[in-house]
Scaffold this motif. Structure first.
Motif, short mmCIF file in Angstrom:
data_model
loop_
_atom_site.label_atom_id
_atom_site.label_comp_id
_atom_site.label_asym_id
_atom_site.label_seq_id
_atom_site.Cartn_x
_atom_site.Cartn_y
_atom_site.Cartn_z
N ARG A 108 15.20 -25.92 32.33
CA ARG A 108 14.61 -27.16 31.80
C ARG A 108 13.40 -27.59 32.66
N GLU A 109 13.56 -27.49 33.97
CA GLU A 109 12.45 -27.85 34.87
C GLU A 109 11.27 -26.89 34.71
N LEU A 110 11.58 -25.59 34.58
CA LEU A 110 10.53 -24.59 34.42
C LEU A 110 9.78 -24.77 33.10
N LYS A 111 10.50 -25.17 32.07
CA LYS A 111 9.86 -25.43 30.77
C LYS A 111 8.86 -26.59 30.90
N GLN A 112 9.28 -27.65 31.61
CA GLN A 112 8.39 -28.78 31.84
C GLN A 112 7.15 -28.35 32.64
N LEU A 113 7.38 -27.57 33.69
CA LEU A 113 6.27 -27.11 34.53
C LEU A 113 5.33 -26.18 33.77
N SER A 114 5.89 -25.34 32.93
CA SER A 114 5.08 -24.42 32.14
C SER A 114 4.23 -25.18 31.12
N ARG A 115 4.84 -26.14 30.43
CA ARG A 115 4.13 -26.92 29.42
C ARG A 115 2.97 -27.69 30.04
N LYS A 116 3.15 -28.14 31.28
CA LYS A 116 2.12 -28.94 31.93
C LYS A 116 1.17 -28.11 32.79
N GLY A 117 1.36 -26.78 32.81
CA GLY A 117 0.41 -25.89 33.45
C GLY A 117 0.61 -25.63 34.93
N PHE A 118 1.83 -25.83 35.43
CA PHE A 118 2.10 -25.59 36.85
C PHE A 118 2.68 -24.22 37.13
N VAL A 119 3.30 -23.60 36.14
CA VAL A 119 3.86 -22.26 36.32
C VAL A 119 3.52 -21.40 35.11
N THR A 120 3.59 -20.11 35.34
CA THR A 120 3.46 -19.14 34.27
C THR A 120 4.61 -18.16 34.43
N SER A 121 4.84 -17.37 33.41
CA SER A 121 5.96 -16.43 33.49
C SER A 121 5.54 -15.07 32.97
N HIS A 122 6.30 -14.09 33.39
CA HIS A 122 6.06 -12.71 32.95
C HIS A 122 7.41 -12.04 32.74
N LYS A 123 7.60 -11.47 31.55
CA LYS A 123 8.85 -10.79 31.24
C LYS A 123 8.71 -9.31 31.58
N GLU A 124 9.62 -8.82 32.41
CA GLU A 124 9.64 -7.42 32.80
C GLU A 124 10.28 -6.58 31.70
N ARG A 125 10.16 -5.27 31.81
CA ARG A 125 10.73 -4.35 30.82
C ARG A 125 12.22 -4.58 30.61
N ALA A 126 12.92 -4.85 31.65
CA ALA A 126 14.37 -5.02 31.56
C ALA A 126 14.76 -6.37 30.95
N GLY A 127 13.78 -7.15 30.52
CA GLY A 127 14.06 -8.44 29.91
C GLY A 127 14.21 -9.57 30.91
N ILE A 128 13.92 -9.28 32.17
CA ILE A 128 14.02 -10.30 33.21
C ILE A 128 12.69 -11.05 33.28
N THR A 129 12.76 -12.37 33.26
CA THR A 129 11.55 -13.19 33.30
C THR A 129 11.35 -13.73 34.71
N TYR A 130 10.17 -13.47 35.25
CA TYR A 130 9.79 -14.00 36.56
C TYR A 130 8.81 -15.15 36.36
N PHE A 131 8.98 -16.18 37.16
CA PHE A 131 8.12 -17.36 37.11
C PHE A 131 7.23 -17.38 38.34
N TYR A 132 5.96 -17.73 38.12
CA TYR A 132 4.96 -17.76 39.16
C TYR A 132 4.32 -19.14 39.21
N SER A 133 4.00 -19.59 40.41
CA SER A 133 3.31 -20.88 40.53
C SER A 133 1.82 -20.68 40.30
N ILE A 134 1.19 -21.71 39.78
CA ILE A 134 -0.26 -21.75 39.62
C ILE A 134 -0.81 -22.50 40.84
N ILE A 135 -1.95 -22.08 41.34
CA ILE A 135 -2.57 -22.77 42.49
C ILE A 135 -2.66 -24.26 42.17
N LEU A 136 -2.30 -25.10 43.13
CA LEU A 136 -2.18 -26.54 42.90
C LEU A 136 -3.44 -27.14 42.27
N GLU A 137 -4.60 -26.79 42.76
CA GLU A 137 -5.84 -27.34 42.20
C GLU A 137 -5.96 -27.01 40.71
#
Length: 120
Positions: free
Chosen positions: A46-75
């Motif tokens: 739920r928190e990651l969805k909020q952060l993603s919608r507002k542009g603070f994190v991005t995600s990448h789904k690996e081949r195995a279906g595992i999703t990794y979340f990455y922070s966006i530079i604060l600025e």
């Protein structure tokens, strides 16, 4: 890095903790973040969805279906947040204009909100 400025933004304490963890400790799955923060995985999503919608994190789904979340530079994240709220404001204005009866609309002699928004 200082994250005190995040307390002044419309982000929940849990979202701030997720973002801070991703910034300091690197990319993670929701499960890994839950372990880091001692929270339940569904709450982290739920928190990651909020952060993603507002542009603070991005995600990448690996081949195995595992999703990794990455922070966006604060600025950049703050710029994304400004764009998010600007877009939300435009949507509200457009909705209000579409619902206002034609005879009650005031003439718009000034600049539009688009012209007020500085673009880089």
């Amino acid at each position: 890095m200082e994250y005190d400025c995040l307390n002044n933004l419309p982000l929940s304490p849990g979202a701030i903790a997720c973002y801070q963890s991703l910034c300091e400790r690197g990319p993670a799955t929701a499960g890994e973040l839950a372990q880091r923060l001692g929270k339940h995985r569904t709450g982290i999503y739920r928190e990651l969805k909020q952060l993603s919608r507002k542009g603070f994190v991005t995600s990448h789904k690996e081949r195995a279906g595992i999703t990794y979340f990455y922070s966006i530079i604060l600025e950049h994240a703050l710029e994304n947040l400004a764009d998010y709220y600007f877009s939300e404001a435009l949507s509200i204005i457009q909705y209000q204009r579409s619902k206002a009866p034609q005879k009650n609309r005031r003439r718009d002699y000034g600049l539009s909100i688009r012209e007020y928004r500085p673009r880089s």
